[in-house]
Design a protein around this motif. Structure first.
Motif, PDB file in Angstrom:
ATOM      1  N   GLY A   1     -47.808 -30.024  22.946  1.00 44.86           N
ATOM      2  CA  GLY A   1     -47.468 -28.854  21.847  1.00 44.86           C
ATOM      3  C   GLY A   1     -45.999 -28.262  22.336  1.00 44.86           C
ATOM      4  O   GLY A   1     -45.834 -27.275  21.476  1.00 44.86           O
ATOM      5  N   HIS A   2     -45.424 -28.610  23.454  1.00 43.32           N
ATOM      6  CA  HIS A   2     -44.050 -27.830  23.681  1.00 43.32           C
ATOM      7  C   HIS A   2     -43.056 -28.574  23.534  1.00 43.32           C
ATOM      8  O   HIS A   2     -43.187 -29.803  23.781  1.00 43.32           O
ATOM      9  CB  HIS A   2     -44.250 -27.184  25.111  1.00 43.32           C
ATOM     10  N   VAL A   3     -41.925 -27.963  23.321  1.00 37.53           N
ATOM     11  CA  VAL A   3     -40.575 -28.881  23.341  1.00 37.53           C
ATOM     12  C   VAL A   3     -39.325 -27.936  24.076  1.00 37.53           C
ATOM     13  O   VAL A   3     -39.598 -26.638  24.441  1.00 37.53           O
ATOM     14  CB  VAL A   3     -40.071 -28.905  21.804  1.00 37.53           C
ATOM     15  N   GLU A   4     -38.123 -28.542  24.680  1.00 37.48           N
ATOM     16  CA  GLU A   4     -37.400 -27.972  25.354  1.00 37.48           C
ATOM     17  C   GLU A   4     -36.205 -27.523  24.652  1.00 37.48           C
ATOM     18  O   GLU A   4     -35.760 -28.565  23.661  1.00 37.48           O
ATOM     19  CB  GLU A   4     -36.913 -28.959  26.493  1.00 37.48           C
ATOM     20  N   TRP A   5     -35.700 -26.316  24.761  1.00 40.65           N
ATOM     21  CA  TRP A   5     -34.669 -25.924  23.952  1.00 40.65           C
ATOM     22  C   TRP A   5     -33.372 -25.634  25.067  1.00 40.65           C
ATOM     23  O   TRP A   5     -33.677 -24.969  26.017  1.00 40.65           O
ATOM     24  CB  TRP A   5     -34.750 -24.604  23.171  1.00 40.65           C
ATOM     25  N   GLY A   6     -32.258 -26.063  24.963  1.00 34.73           N
ATOM     26  CA  GLY A   6     -31.135 -25.749  26.020  1.00 34.73           C
ATOM     27  C   GLY A   6     -30.452 -24.463  25.214  1.00 34.73           C
ATOM     28  O   GLY A   6     -29.947 -24.410  24.054  1.00 34.73           O
ATOM     29  N   VAL A   7     -29.947 -23.626  26.074  1.00 38.77           N
ATOM     30  CA  VAL A   7     -29.255 -22.447  26.035  1.00 38.77           C
ATOM     31  C   VAL A   7     -27.870 -22.575  26.904  1.00 38.77           C
ATOM     32  O   VAL A   7     -28.278 -22.318  28.125  1.00 38.77           O
ATOM     33  CB  VAL A   7     -30.141 -21.281  25.884  1.00 38.77           C
ATOM     34  N   LYS A   8     -26.774 -22.767  26.410  1.00 34.63           N
ATOM     35  CA  LYS A   8     -25.669 -22.520  27.237  1.00 34.63           C
ATOM     36  C   LYS A   8     -24.753 -21.231  26.659  1.00 34.63           C
ATOM     37  O   LYS A   8     -24.775 -21.125  25.572  1.00 34.63           O
ATOM     38  CB  LYS A   8     -24.666 -23.788  26.970  1.00 34.63           C
ATOM     39  N   VAL A   9     -24.484 -20.541  27.742  1.00 31.04           N
ATOM     40  CA  VAL A   9     -23.424 -19.219  27.589  1.00 31.04           C
ATOM     41  C   VAL A   9     -22.297 -19.482  28.047  1.00 31.04           C
ATOM     42  O   VAL A   9     -22.144 -20.063  29.296  1.00 31.04           O
ATOM     43  CB  VAL A   9     -24.216 -18.027  28.094  1.00 31.04           C
ATOM     44  N   TYR A  10     -21.262 -19.380  27.262  1.00 29.90           N
ATOM     45  CA  TYR A  10     -19.790 -19.393  27.846  1.00 29.90           C
ATOM     46  C   TYR A  10     -18.786 -18.270  27.419  1.00 29.90           C
ATOM     47  O   TYR A  10     -19.059 -17.221  26.407  1.00 29.90           O
ATOM     48  CB  TYR A  10     -18.861 -20.412  26.865  1.00 29.90           C
TER      49      TYR A  10
ATOM     50  N   LEU B   1     -39.002 -20.962  31.895  1.00 30.82           N
ATOM     51  CA  LEU B   1     -37.434 -20.963  31.979  1.00 30.82           C
ATOM     52  C   LEU B   1     -36.942 -21.933  33.343  1.00 30.82           C
ATOM     53  O   LEU B   1     -37.586 -21.732  34.268  1.00 30.82           O
ATOM     54  CB  LEU B   1     -36.999 -19.690  32.230  1.00 30.82           C
ATOM     55  N   ALA B   2     -36.028 -22.796  32.991  1.00 24.96           N
ATOM     56  CA  ALA B   2     -35.410 -23.531  34.153  1.00 24.96           C
ATOM     57  C   ALA B   2     -33.852 -23.505  34.058  1.00 24.96           C
ATOM     58  O   ALA B   2     -33.225 -23.487  33.060  1.00 24.96           O
ATOM     59  CB  ALA B   2     -35.831 -25.069  33.901  1.00 24.96           C
ATOM     60  N   ARG B   3     -33.338 -22.896  35.203  1.00 23.92           N
ATOM     61  CA  ARG B   3     -31.862 -22.799  35.160  1.00 23.92           C
ATOM     62  C   ARG B   3     -31.180 -23.927  35.991  1.00 23.92           C
ATOM     63  O   ARG B   3     -31.733 -24.340  36.948  1.00 23.92           O
ATOM     64  CB  ARG B   3     -31.547 -21.519  36.215  1.00 23.92           C
ATOM     65  N   HIS B   4     -30.209 -24.396  35.364  1.00 24.86           N
ATOM     66  CA  HIS B   4     -29.257 -25.496  35.830  1.00 24.86           C
ATOM     67  C   HIS B   4     -28.100 -25.068  36.189  1.00 24.86           C
ATOM     68  O   HIS B   4     -27.800 -24.003  35.563  1.00 24.86           O
ATOM     69  CB  HIS B   4     -29.215 -26.845  34.712  1.00 24.86           C
ATOM     70  N   ARG B   5     -27.413 -25.729  36.886  1.00 27.02           N
ATOM     71  CA  ARG B   5     -26.156 -25.358  37.430  1.00 27.02           C
ATOM     72  C   ARG B   5     -25.003 -25.479  36.179  1.00 27.02           C
ATOM     73  O   ARG B   5     -24.979 -26.340  35.402  1.00 27.02           O
ATOM     74  CB  ARG B   5     -25.492 -26.688  38.420  1.00 27.02           C
ATOM     75  N   PRO B   6     -24.280 -24.527  35.963  1.00 28.34           N
ATOM     76  CA  PRO B   6     -23.564 -24.347  34.931  1.00 28.34           C
ATOM     77  C   PRO B   6     -22.354 -25.558  35.038  1.00 28.34           C
ATOM     78  O   PRO B   6     -21.947 -26.225  36.003  1.00 28.34           O
ATOM     79  CB  PRO B   6     -22.381 -23.192  35.155  1.00 28.34           C
ATOM     80  N   GLN B   7     -21.948 -26.193  33.749  1.00 24.15           N
ATOM     81  CA  GLN B   7     -21.281 -27.298  33.759  1.00 24.15           C
ATOM     82  C   GLN B   7     -19.940 -27.121  33.617  1.00 24.15           C
ATOM     83  O   GLN B   7     -19.294 -26.154  33.291  1.00 24.15           O
ATOM     84  CB  GLN B   7     -21.655 -28.002  32.357  1.00 24.15           C
ATOM     85  N   GLN B   8     -18.954 -27.873  34.653  1.00 24.80           N
ATOM     86  CA  GLN B   8     -17.789 -27.921  34.623  1.00 24.80           C
ATOM     87  C   GLN B   8     -17.077 -29.205  34.641  1.00 24.80           C
ATOM     88  O   GLN B   8     -17.772 -30.286  34.411  1.00 24.80           O
ATOM     89  CB  GLN B   8     -17.589 -27.389  36.233  1.00 24.80           C
ATOM     90  N   GLY B   9     -15.866 -29.302  34.512  1.00 30.69           N
ATOM     91  CA  GLY B   9     -15.054 -30.578  34.247  1.00 30.69           C
ATOM     92  C   GLY B   9     -15.360 -31.521  33.087  1.00 30.69           C
ATOM     93  O   GLY B   9     -15.637 -31.134  32.077  1.00 30.69           O
TER      94      GLY B   9
ATOM     95  N   GLY C   1     -16.499 -27.996  24.892  1.00 29.48           N
ATOM     96  CA  GLY C   1     -15.950 -27.072  24.130  1.00 29.48           C
ATOM     97  C   GLY C   1     -15.060 -25.931  24.777  1.00 29.48           C
ATOM     98  O   GLY C   1     -14.572 -26.318  26.008  1.00 29.48           O
ATOM     99  N   THR C   2     -14.799 -24.788  24.289  1.00 27.88           N
ATOM    100  CA  THR C   2     -14.018 -23.781  24.872  1.00 27.88           C
ATOM    101  C   THR C   2     -14.838 -22.713  25.712  1.00 27.88           C
ATOM    102  O   THR C   2     -16.054 -22.654  25.583  1.00 27.88           O
ATOM    103  CB  THR C   2     -13.225 -22.797  23.784  1.00 27.88           C
ATOM    104  N   GLY C   3     -13.984 -22.101  26.585  1.00 25.81           N
ATOM    105  CA  GLY C   3     -14.718 -21.348  27.522  1.00 25.81           C
ATOM    106  C   GLY C   3     -15.258 -21.789  28.584  1.00 25.81           C
ATOM    107  O   GLY C   3     -15.181 -23.120  29.095  1.00 25.81           O
ATOM    108  N   GLU C   4     -15.744 -20.746  29.544  1.00 25.37           N
ATOM    109  CA  GLU C   4     -16.080 -21.200  30.999  1.00 25.37           C
ATOM    110  C   GLU C   4     -17.860 -21.012  30.765  1.00 25.37           C
ATOM    111  O   GLU C   4     -18.425 -19.985  30.423  1.00 25.37           O
ATOM    112  CB  GLU C   4     -15.560 -20.369  32.082  1.00 25.37           C
ATOM    113  N   ASN C   5     -18.520 -22.029  31.197  1.00 24.85           N
ATOM    114  CA  ASN C   5     -19.915 -22.112  31.067  1.00 24.85           C
ATOM    115  C   ASN C   5     -20.592 -21.192  32.303  1.00 24.85           C
ATOM    116  O   ASN C   5     -20.389 -21.512  33.574  1.00 24.85           O
ATOM    117  CB  ASN C   5     -20.395 -23.556  31.350  1.00 24.85           C
ATOM    118  N   VAL C   6     -21.214 -20.133  32.099  1.00 25.48           N
ATOM    119  CA  VAL C   6     -21.716 -19.237  32.855  1.00 25.48           C
ATOM    120  C   VAL C   6     -23.002 -19.478  33.161  1.00 25.48           C
ATOM    121  O   VAL C   6     -23.485 -19.113  34.146  1.00 25.48           O
ATOM    122  CB  VAL C   6     -21.533 -17.625  32.272  1.00 25.48           C
ATOM    123  N   ALA C   7     -23.854 -19.962  32.058  1.00 27.70           N
ATOM    124  CA  ALA C   7     -25.355 -20.078  32.091  1.00 27.70           C
ATOM    125  C   ALA C   7     -25.701 -21.486  31.375  1.00 27.70           C
ATOM    126  O   ALA C   7     -24.978 -21.579  30.407  1.00 27.70           O
ATOM    127  CB  ALA C   7     -26.372 -18.932  31.515  1.00 27.70           C
TER     128      ALA C   7
END
Length: 269
Positions: free
Chosen positions: A124-133, A193-201, A206-212
Motif C-alpha cells: 500500500g506504499h509507494v516511493e517519492w523522490g525529492v531533490k533540492v537544488y 525517509l531515506a537520504r541518498h548521496r547528492p548527485q554530481q557530475g 538540470g541546473t543548480g547544485e544538488n543539496v539533498a
C-alpha cells in the motif's frame, strides 16, 4: 557449464496474473523474457542472462562501464515497475544473479520470514523522490558592464567574487531551509525517509547544485497530498529548485538487513 544465469528482479507474492511461468509483455535485462519462480507463499521475477556478462568475474569489469550499467539499470527498473503495477514488490539490487532457478527458490524458502515481513511493511506504499537544488550563480568570467571602465580592474574582480560568494551562501542557506521544511511538512505523511548521496557530475540533471537527494515512503492514497505539501512548503524560497519524482516501487526501502544470500553474487550449487 550452463551458459546462462538466473537474474532476479524482485520478490513478490504470487497472484492470479503472476503465477509460476512467463510474464507476458515484459522484457528484461539483455532483452530477455521474464518469468515467475515460486516457492511456497513467495515468488521472484527472474530472467535468463548470459554468464559471459553476469558471472562474478565479468561483473567486476562490466560495472565500470557506465553505458552498459545504464542499459541494465533501465531494463531492471522497467521490470520492477511493470510488477509494481500489479502487486507489492520487494525490488532486489541491480545484478542479483544466481546459478539457476532452483537456487532462487532456495533463497526464497530460507528468507521467507524476512521477505514476508518486508512485503507487509511495503504493501500500500509507494516511493517519492525529492531533490533540492541550490541555484548557485556562475563565477564571473569577464568584467561586468559597469566595471569595464573601472580604474582598478583587480578590485572590481574581487568585488564580483565577493558578491558571488554571498549569493552562493544565500542559495545554500535557502536550500537547507527547503530541506528542513519538506521534512517537517511531508514527514507528517511519509512513514519513512531515506537520504541518498547528492548527485554530481553525470548523474546530476538540470541546473543548480544538488543539496539533498531524499526518498519518502508514502501511503499510496496520500500521494497527491504529499506532493502538494512539498510544493507549498518551499514556494516562497528564492534560489531553490525542488524536483519531485514518482511514484516508484519502494527501492530505497527494500534494504534487507538479514540477506539469505548476498545479492550480486552467483549462488553456488
Amino acid at each position: 557449464m550452463n551458459e546462462e544465469l538466473s537474474y532476479a528482479y524482485a520478490v513478490v507474492r504470487p497472484t492470479p496474473d503472476l503465477a509460476e511461468g512467463p510474464v507476458p509483455g515484459v522484457t528484461g535485462v539483455a532483452s530477455g523474457a521474464v518469468r515467475v519462480v515460486g516457492a511456497g507463499a513467495l515468488a521472484a521475477a527472474v530472467g535468463s542472462v548470459p554468464r559471459s556478462d553476469f558471472s562474478e568475474a565479468a561483473l567486476k569489469v562490466r560495472l565500470e562501464d557506465l553505458d552498459w550499467l545504464e542499459r541494465v539499470a533501465r531494463a531492471h527498473h522497467g521490470v520492477v515497475e511493470a510488477l509494481a503495477a500489479r502487486t507489492t514488490v520487494l525490488p532486489l539490487r541491480l545484478a542479483t544473479v544466481y546459478v539457476d532457478d532452483d537456487r532462487v527458490r532456495d533463497v526464497l524458502r530460507r528468507g521467507e520470514e524476512t521477505f514476508t515481513r518486508m512485503l507487509d511493511r511495503l504493501t500500500g506504499h509507494v516511493e517519492w523522490g525529492v531533490k533540492v537544488y541550490a541555484e548557485v550563480p556562475r563565477a564571473p568570467a569577464a568584467p561586468a558592464a559597469d566595471d569595464a571602465g573601472a580604474s582598478d580592474p583587480g578590485r572590481a574582480y574581487l568585488r564580483r567574487r565577493r558578491q558571488q560568494r554571498e549569493e552562493r551562501g544565500t542559495a545554500w542557506s535557502e536550500a537547507a531551509e527547503a530541506v528542513r521544511r519538506i521534512e517537517a511538512e511531508a514527514g507528517e505523511i511519509a512513514v519513512r525517509l531515506a537520504r541518498h548521496r547528492p548527485q554530481q557530475g553525470r548523474l546530476a540533471v538540470g541546473t543548480g547544485e544538488n543539496v539533498a537527494n531524499d526518498a519518502y515512503l508514502v501511503p499510496g492514497e496520500r500521494s497527491e497530498e504529499f506532493r502538494d505539501r512539498v510544493r507549498r512548503s518551499t514556494r516562497d524560497l528564492r534560489g531553490v529548485r525542488v524536483e519531485i519524482t514518482g511514484p516508484w516501487a519502494p527501492y530505497s526501502f527494500a534494504v534487507l538487513t538479514e540477506e539469505p544470500e548476498a545479492p550480486g553474487e552467483v549462488g553456488g550449487p
